[in-house]
Scaffold this motif. Structure first.
Motif, PDB file in Angstrom:
ATOM      1  N   ARG A 114       0.542  -1.047   0.195  1.00  0.00           N
ATOM      2  CA  ARG A 114      -0.175  -0.018   0.343  1.00  0.00           C
ATOM      3  C   ARG A 114       0.971   1.162  -0.217  1.00  0.00           C
ATOM      4  O   ARG A 114       0.407   2.243  -0.431  1.00  0.00           O
ATOM      5  CB  ARG A 114      -0.943  -0.221   1.401  1.00  0.00           C
ATOM      6  CG  ARG A 114      -2.121  -0.837   0.957  1.00  0.00           C
ATOM      7  CD  ARG A 114      -2.950  -1.158   1.863  1.00  0.00           C
ATOM      8  NE  ARG A 114      -2.637  -0.568   3.964  1.00  0.00           N
ATOM      9  CZ  ARG A 114      -2.261  -2.203   4.144  1.00  0.00           C
ATOM     10  NH1 ARG A 114      -2.623  -3.254   3.541  1.00  0.00           N
ATOM     11  NH2 ARG A 114      -2.414  -1.853   5.554  1.00  0.00           N
ATOM     12  N   ARG A 115       2.074   1.449   0.684  1.00  0.00           N
ATOM     13  CA  ARG A 115       2.595   2.122   0.855  1.00  0.00           C
ATOM     14  C   ARG A 115       4.048   2.475  -0.304  1.00  0.00           C
ATOM     15  O   ARG A 115       4.938   3.186  -0.211  1.00  0.00           O
ATOM     16  CB  ARG A 115       3.098   2.371   2.536  1.00  0.00           C
ATOM     17  CG  ARG A 115       2.472   2.588   3.416  1.00  0.00           C
ATOM     18  CD  ARG A 115       3.021   3.042   4.541  1.00  0.00           C
ATOM     19  NE  ARG A 115       3.961   4.113   4.850  1.00  0.00           N
ATOM     20  CZ  ARG A 115       3.997   4.497   5.735  1.00  0.00           C
ATOM     21  NH1 ARG A 115       3.398   4.068   7.198  1.00  0.00           N
ATOM     22  NH2 ARG A 115       4.543   6.173   6.041  1.00  0.00           N
ATOM     23  N   ARG A 116       4.262   0.948  -1.003  1.00  0.00           N
ATOM     24  CA  ARG A 116       5.142   1.126  -2.524  1.00  0.00           C
ATOM     25  C   ARG A 116       6.901   1.278  -1.270  1.00  0.00           C
ATOM     26  O   ARG A 116       7.320   2.091  -2.331  1.00  0.00           O
ATOM     27  CB  ARG A 116       4.665   2.079  -3.099  1.00  0.00           C
ATOM     28  CG  ARG A 116       3.344   2.105  -4.177  1.00  0.00           C
ATOM     29  CD  ARG A 116       2.623   3.528  -4.981  1.00  0.00           C
ATOM     30  NE  ARG A 116       1.368   3.185  -5.468  1.00  0.00           N
ATOM     31  CZ  ARG A 116       0.780   4.126  -7.162  1.00  0.00           C
ATOM     32  NH1 ARG A 116       2.170   5.048  -6.639  1.00  0.00           N
ATOM     33  NH2 ARG A 116      -0.191   3.389  -7.082  1.00  0.00           N
ATOM     34  N   VAL A 117       6.553   0.124  -0.604  1.00  0.00           N
ATOM     35  CA  VAL A 117       8.645   0.214   0.242  1.00  0.00           C
ATOM     36  C   VAL A 117       8.524  -1.193  -0.249  1.00  0.00           C
ATOM     37  O   VAL A 117       8.218  -2.231   0.186  1.00  0.00           O
ATOM     38  CB  VAL A 117       7.980   0.823   1.470  1.00  0.00           C
ATOM     39  CG1 VAL A 117       9.052   0.330   1.653  1.00  0.00           C
ATOM     40  CG2 VAL A 117       7.047   2.162   2.005  1.00  0.00           C
ATOM     41  N   LYS A 118      10.008  -0.969  -0.330  1.00  0.00           N
ATOM     42  CA  LYS A 118      10.708  -2.017  -1.035  1.00  0.00           C
ATOM     43  C   LYS A 118      11.152  -2.034   0.426  1.00  0.00           C
ATOM     44  O   LYS A 118      12.104  -1.413   0.486  1.00  0.00           O
ATOM     45  CB  LYS A 118      11.165  -2.244  -1.878  1.00  0.00           C
ATOM     46  CG  LYS A 118      10.101  -1.586  -3.338  1.00  0.00           C
ATOM     47  CD  LYS A 118      11.209  -1.936  -4.874  1.00  0.00           C
ATOM     48  CE  LYS A 118      10.587  -1.725  -6.082  1.00  0.00           C
ATOM     49  NZ  LYS A 118      11.618  -1.758  -7.242  1.00  0.00           N
ATOM     50  N   ILE A 119      11.742  -3.917   0.606  1.00  0.00           N
ATOM     51  CA  ILE A 119      12.348  -4.165   1.437  1.00  0.00           C
ATOM     52  C   ILE A 119      13.616  -4.012   1.373  1.00  0.00           C
ATOM     53  O   ILE A 119      14.247  -4.160   0.384  1.00  0.00           O
ATOM     54  CB  ILE A 119      11.914  -6.018   1.756  1.00  0.00           C
ATOM     55  CG1 ILE A 119      12.878  -6.514   3.190  1.00  0.00           C
ATOM     56  CG2 ILE A 119      12.308  -6.888   0.337  1.00  0.00           C
ATOM     57  CD1 ILE A 119      11.931  -8.006   3.582  1.00  0.00           C
ATOM     58  N   GLY A 120      14.381  -3.357   1.759  1.00  0.00           N
ATOM     59  CA  GLY A 120      15.412  -2.970   2.483  1.00  0.00           C
ATOM     60  C   GLY A 120      15.777  -1.721   1.567  1.00  0.00           C
ATOM     61  O   GLY A 120      16.482  -1.380   0.966  1.00  0.00           O
ATOM     62  N   SER A 121      14.882  -0.867   1.069  1.00  0.00           N
ATOM     63  CA  SER A 121      14.816   0.008   0.610  1.00  0.00           C
ATOM     64  C   SER A 121      15.039   0.829   1.592  1.00  0.00           C
ATOM     65  O   SER A 121      14.936   1.401   2.271  1.00  0.00           O
ATOM     66  CB  SER A 121      13.282   0.386  -0.014  1.00  0.00           C
ATOM     67  OG  SER A 121      12.502   0.669   0.628  1.00  0.00           O
ATOM     68  N   PRO A 122      15.890   2.386   0.766  1.00  0.00           N
ATOM     69  CA  PRO A 122      16.224   3.341   1.704  1.00  0.00           C
ATOM     70  C   PRO A 122      14.362   4.493   2.312  1.00  0.00           C
ATOM     71  O   PRO A 122      14.998   4.964   3.708  1.00  0.00           O
ATOM     72  CB  PRO A 122      16.609   4.739   1.090  1.00  0.00           C
ATOM     73  CG  PRO A 122      17.277   3.771   0.034  1.00  0.00           C
ATOM     74  CD  PRO A 122      16.309   2.864  -0.546  1.00  0.00           C
ATOM     75  N   GLU A 123      13.705   4.400   2.187  1.00  0.00           N
ATOM     76  CA  GLU A 123      11.889   4.508   2.220  1.00  0.00           C
ATOM     77  C   GLU A 123      11.847   3.437   3.515  1.00  0.00           C
ATOM     78  O   GLU A 123      11.162   4.061   4.250  1.00  0.00           O
ATOM     79  CB  GLU A 123      11.076   3.984   0.935  1.00  0.00           C
ATOM     80  CG  GLU A 123      11.209   5.289   0.544  1.00  0.00           C
ATOM     81  CD  GLU A 123      12.207   4.712  -1.317  1.00  0.00           C
ATOM     82  OE1 GLU A 123      12.815   5.833  -1.984  1.00  0.00           O
ATOM     83  OE2 GLU A 123      12.436   3.561  -1.078  1.00  0.00           O
ATOM     84  N   GLN A 124      12.412   2.387   3.097  1.00  0.00           N
ATOM     85  CA  GLN A 124      11.928   1.463   4.594  1.00  0.00           C
ATOM     86  C   GLN A 124      12.761   1.583   6.176  1.00  0.00           C
ATOM     87  O   GLN A 124      12.412   1.656   6.897  1.00  0.00           O
ATOM     88  CB  GLN A 124      12.005   0.025   4.388  1.00  0.00           C
ATOM     89  CG  GLN A 124      11.713  -0.744   5.615  1.00  0.00           C
ATOM     90  CD  GLN A 124      11.709  -2.366   4.455  1.00  0.00           C
ATOM     91  OE1 GLN A 124      12.715  -2.791   4.596  1.00  0.00           O
ATOM     92  NE2 GLN A 124      10.760  -3.234   5.534  1.00  0.00           N
ATOM     93  N   ALA A 125      13.693   2.455   5.356  1.00  0.00           N
ATOM     94  CA  ALA A 125      14.833   2.078   6.895  1.00  0.00           C
ATOM     95  C   ALA A 125      14.480   3.364   7.453  1.00  0.00           C
ATOM     96  O   ALA A 125      14.419   4.039   8.568  1.00  0.00           O
ATOM     97  CB  ALA A 125      16.148   2.594   6.049  1.00  0.00           C
ATOM     98  N   ALA A 126      13.583   4.181   6.643  1.00  0.00           N
ATOM     99  CA  ALA A 126      13.556   6.484   6.887  1.00  0.00           C
ATOM    100  C   ALA A 126      11.668   5.623   7.556  1.00  0.00           C
ATOM    101  O   ALA A 126      11.774   6.096   9.119  1.00  0.00           O
ATOM    102  CB  ALA A 126      13.378   6.917   5.507  1.00  0.00           C
ATOM    103  N   LEU A 127      11.317   4.553   8.119  1.00  0.00           N
ATOM    104  CA  LEU A 127      10.017   4.420   8.087  1.00  0.00           C
ATOM    105  C   LEU A 127      10.136   4.200  10.049  1.00  0.00           C
ATOM    106  O   LEU A 127       9.944   4.118  11.000  1.00  0.00           O
ATOM    107  CB  LEU A 127       9.381   3.307   8.175  1.00  0.00           C
ATOM    108  CG  LEU A 127       8.609   3.090   6.837  1.00  0.00           C
ATOM    109  CD1 LEU A 127       7.975   2.457   5.807  1.00  0.00           C
ATOM    110  CD2 LEU A 127       7.753   4.380   7.036  1.00  0.00           C
ATOM    111  N   ALA A 128      11.986   3.328  10.494  1.00  0.00           N
ATOM    112  CA  ALA A 128      12.473   2.835  11.441  1.00  0.00           C
ATOM    113  C   ALA A 128      12.053   4.275  12.463  1.00  0.00           C
ATOM    114  O   ALA A 128      12.017   4.007  13.448  1.00  0.00           O
ATOM    115  CB  ALA A 128      13.609   2.128  11.122  1.00  0.00           C
ATOM    116  N   ALA A 129      12.339   5.131  11.596  1.00  0.00           N
ATOM    117  CA  ALA A 129      12.235   6.746  12.289  1.00  0.00           C
ATOM    118  C   ALA A 129      10.981   6.968  13.578  1.00  0.00           C
ATOM    119  O   ALA A 129      10.578   7.446  14.778  1.00  0.00           O
ATOM    120  CB  ALA A 129      12.877   7.770  11.748  1.00  0.00           C
TER     121      ALA A 129
END
Length: 208
Positions: free
Chosen positions: A165-180
């Protein structure tokens, strides 16, 4: 993180409920006896210890729960509640506890787990640590499937859906940013009871 949403899944605890209830009743009984019968010999120290043990029993056996909305996973533990974006989750595995990895951090919950013997068994081929969605799995509990396996499947399905739904790929910078967006909220009442009862017990022993 966004405003709280309605929980779409609440995973029931797999063990410890009966012993937790018994332990809490015993602790409550000690406190009641001490209040009703001051001559029982329990005293301040006994009451403080009962409150301390009761708070720990409740927090470790009865309080833990795993809940999820469409976008977030919530882990309610002894001394804190952790809310994290499902799309940020990189791996989910259930051994003796549920472990969820987000970025370089690992979050655990004792609410769902396997026995030591079950945890030693080799996982099914679809139970690798990486989040690899398996089409058709996780929608319903298969016949003979353990509850821990079902939780793994269901959470992985929810994580895959949130990423899609959020168009986030595993291991991507976008996913890493969500950790915040991970939020850790301390359980102030539980902490206060444990610290307060512990201090009272220690002081009563030293001054008694």
């Amino acid at each position: 993180m966004s405003a709280p949403q309605e929980y779409v899944e609440v995973f029931k605890p797999t063990s410890g409920r009966f012993l937790g209830v018994v332990g809490l009743l015993v602790c409550a009984g000690v406190v009641v006896i001490a209040l009703v019968d001051p001559g029982s010999g329990i005293g301040v120290t006994g009451v403080a210890v009962a409150v301390l043990v009761g708070a720990l029993v409740h927090g470790s056996m009865l309080k833990p729960v795993v809940r999820a909305t469409d976008d977030e996973l919530e882990l309610v533990n002894l001394f804190e509640t952790v809310r994290l974006p499902l799309a940020a989750v990189e791996s989910v595995v259930v051994r003796q506890v549920l472990a969820v990895r987000v970025g370089d951090k690992r979050y655990v919950s004792p609410a769902v787990g396997r026995t030591f013997r079950q945890a030693l068994k080799k996982p099914r081929s679809t139970r690798e640590l990486a989040m690899t969605p398996v089409p058709g799995e996780g929608l319903v509990a298969e016949e003979g499937m353990s509850y821990a396996d079902y939780v793994e499947d269901r959470l992985r399905e929810m994580v895959a859906g949130a990423r899609s739904r959020r168009r986030v790929k595993i291991g991507s910078p976008e996913q890493a940013a969500l950790a915040a967006d991970v939020v850790r909220r301390p359980a102030l009442v539980q902490l206060g009871l444990v610290v307060g009862a512990g201090l009272v017990a220690v002081l009563s022993l030293l001054l008694g």
